[in-house]
Design an enzyme around this catalytic site. Sequence first.
Site, short mmCIF file in Angstrom:
data_model
loop_
_atom_site.label_atom_id
_atom_site.label_comp_id
_atom_site.label_asym_id
_atom_site.label_seq_id
_atom_site.Cartn_x
_atom_site.Cartn_y
_atom_site.Cartn_z
N GLN A 78 84.45 -45.56 18.18
CA GLN A 78 83.48 -44.77 18.93
C GLN A 78 82.24 -44.50 18.09
O GLN A 78 82.18 -43.54 17.33
CB GLN A 78 84.10 -43.44 19.41
CG GLN A 78 83.18 -42.72 20.35
CD GLN A 78 83.86 -41.57 21.06
OE1 GLN A 78 85.06 -41.34 20.93
NE2 GLN A 78 83.09 -40.85 21.83
N PHE A 79 81.23 -45.36 18.25
CA PHE A 79 80.00 -45.24 17.46
C PHE A 79 79.26 -43.94 17.74
O PHE A 79 78.49 -43.46 16.91
CB PHE A 79 79.08 -46.44 17.67
CG PHE A 79 78.33 -46.44 18.97
CD1 PHE A 79 77.03 -45.94 19.03
CD2 PHE A 79 78.91 -46.92 20.14
CE1 PHE A 79 76.32 -45.94 20.23
CE2 PHE A 79 78.21 -46.92 21.32
CZ PHE A 79 76.92 -46.43 21.38
N THR A 80 79.49 -43.32 18.90
CA THR A 80 78.76 -42.10 19.25
C THR A 80 79.12 -40.92 18.34
O THR A 80 78.45 -39.90 18.37
CB THR A 80 78.99 -41.70 20.72
OG1 THR A 80 80.39 -41.47 20.94
CG2 THR A 80 78.49 -42.79 21.66
#
Length: 148
Positions: A78-80
């Site tokens: 999850q890059f967020t």
Amino acid sequence: MRFVIQRVTRSSVSVDGTTIGKIGKGFLVLIGISQEDTQETADRLVKKMTGLRIFEDENGKTNLSLADVGGALLLISQFTLYANCKKGNRPSFTEAGSPEKANALYEYIIQACREKVPVVETGSFGAEMEVSLVNDGPFTILLDSEKM
């Protein structure tokens, strides 16, 4: 590197309506990888995560590890987790690792976890996913390599 660890009684991940990963008791782990992260960073966080004693023992104390309870892992990239919201209302993701670097480290983390935990399920890197969970407690911990 950031791991958001949620103790769950069950969790699953789906892509296009098809379940691709599913666990019972264990940890749902959202994994954020930055530009600065390395395999050594991953090793530190995997060791810390798999050793966490956050399951209750017979006295109701959080004293048991994933291995002690026969727990499983569901790992989701999850890059967020590297969203920067300091300026304006539209997050910037420039601190997140490039897709190539992040995918390589994500795969490395999966393999490192499989060496320690018998059941490791995963999401699909870069895909639009639907994640379901029943958070047990609720119990959620953030491991941030910059603070360890």
